[in-house]
Design an enzyme around this catalytic site. Structure first.
Site, PDB file in Angstrom:
ATOM      1  N   HIS A 181     -15.211  -7.608  53.524  1.00  0.00           N
ATOM      2  CA  HIS A 181     -14.643  -6.287  53.790  1.00  0.00           C
ATOM      3  C   HIS A 181     -13.735  -6.273  55.016  1.00  0.00           C
ATOM      4  O   HIS A 181     -13.696  -5.295  55.768  1.00  0.00           O
ATOM      5  CB  HIS A 181     -15.756  -5.240  53.884  1.00  0.00           C
ATOM      6  CG  HIS A 181     -16.561  -5.144  52.626  1.00  0.00           C
ATOM      7  ND1 HIS A 181     -16.037  -4.634  51.449  1.00  0.00           N
ATOM      8  CD2 HIS A 181     -17.827  -5.534  52.335  1.00  0.00           C
ATOM      9  CE1 HIS A 181     -16.955  -4.707  50.503  1.00  0.00           C
ATOM     10  NE2 HIS A 181     -18.048  -5.259  51.006  1.00  0.00           N
TER      11      HIS A 181
ATOM     12  N   SER B 283     -20.972  -2.035  48.192  1.00  0.00           N
ATOM     13  CA  SER B 283     -20.251  -3.292  48.007  1.00  0.00           C
ATOM     14  C   SER B 283     -20.356  -3.752  46.553  1.00  0.00           C
ATOM     15  O   SER B 283     -19.863  -3.076  45.652  1.00  0.00           O
ATOM     16  CB  SER B 283     -20.778  -4.355  48.978  1.00  0.00           C
ATOM     17  OG  SER B 283     -19.929  -5.485  49.007  1.00  0.00           O
TER      18      SER B 283
END
Length: 274
Positions: free
Chosen positions: A176, A47
């Site tokens: 996400h 991430s």
């Protein structure tokens, strides 16, 4: 409390980014550290960590300058990535504030069972509250993101699917997933105004678990990253299958080391925190 929560997440991403790069310098400063850094032939990050990986690989570097200006170059390089990370944090926070959403780790189920659990929860909530797998971390550990009601239903149903536990993540929203769509255009604009250079070593993307070298492609992928599931399990398995011998986790905590050990108990990984 709400204001404190919001401010916390606005500063968290830049703080992690800077701390992770500080860990790189900690490694560089130890005996043989520069040789270790020079020997690294691939990098990746989970991430936000993908920005650190790109910085490490020189994607945010300014053009070559003389040795006398090396320190200035380093500060300028740090600022390039940090500006992007700050905007990313702000844009994701604003997207999270726009709709009630959450993330939860599901522990103890394989991928197929987690997907079945998501499907079962989604049958009980409207479209705007649905959940999906957001982080494919490792066998037995997958993070699910979605609407708050969807996450709550999933937590309630998890025991019936024989999950060992669920852990609500201390994040601002459903990262996400499509809940982060409002952040994409702001990221695209910031990335378009940023010079990204060809990385000196491959940087594996969270979006497709593949390395990309073209700066324009990297920009597109970074914009898509906030709405795309993190393909970390595939990334780790691919590296191990290609003969990964030694790896380093640079930054706060030991989450990555734990994940890699779950995939391969014999993996050689060293954590370096700052």
């Amino acid at each position: 409390m709400g204001i404190m929560f919001t401010n916390f997440f606005l500063v968290l991403q830049p703080a992690i980014y800077v701390t992770s790069l500080a860990a790189v310098e900690l490694l560089r400063a130890r005996d043989g550290g520069q040789q270790i850094i020079d020997s690294v032939d691939v990098t990746c990050g989970l991430s936000l960590g993908e920005y650190t990986a790109l910085a490490f690989a020189g994607a945010f570097s300014i053009p070559h300058v003389s040795r006398n200006h090396c320190k200035t170059k380093g500060i300028a390089t740090l600022k390039i990535g940090l500006k992007l990370v700050e905007l990313r944090g702000e844009a994701m926070q604003d997207a999270a504030d726009a709709a009630k959403s959450a993330m939860v780790s599901v522990i103890g189920l394989d991928l197929e069972k987690v997907q079945q659990l998501c499907d079962a929860a989604n049958q009980e909530v409207p479209e705007a509250e649905k959940v999906q797998i957001a982080n494919y971390l490792c066998p037995g550990n997958y993070a699910v993101s979605g609407g708050l009601k969807g996450v709550e239903v999933l937590e309630t149903r998890a025991k019936s699917f024989k999950a060992r536990m669920t852990v609500r993540l201390a994040v601002a929203g459903a990262f996400h997933t499509s809940f982060m769509e409002p952040a994409v255009s702001r990221l695209e604009a910031a990335l378009a105004a940023t010079e990204i250079r060809t990385p000196r070593i491959p940087v594996i993307s969270n979006v497709d678990a593949q390395p990309h070298a073209d700066p324009d492609t990297i920009k597109k992928i970074l914009a898509r990253q906030v709405t795309s599931p993190v393909q970390w399990e595939t990334t780790v398995k691919t590296l191990l299958n290609k003969g990964l011998k030694k790896s380093y986790e640079l930054g706060p905590g030991k989450v990555i080391a734990g994940i890699i050990k779950r995939v391969d108990k014999g993996a050689d990984i060293e954590n370096i925190g700052a």
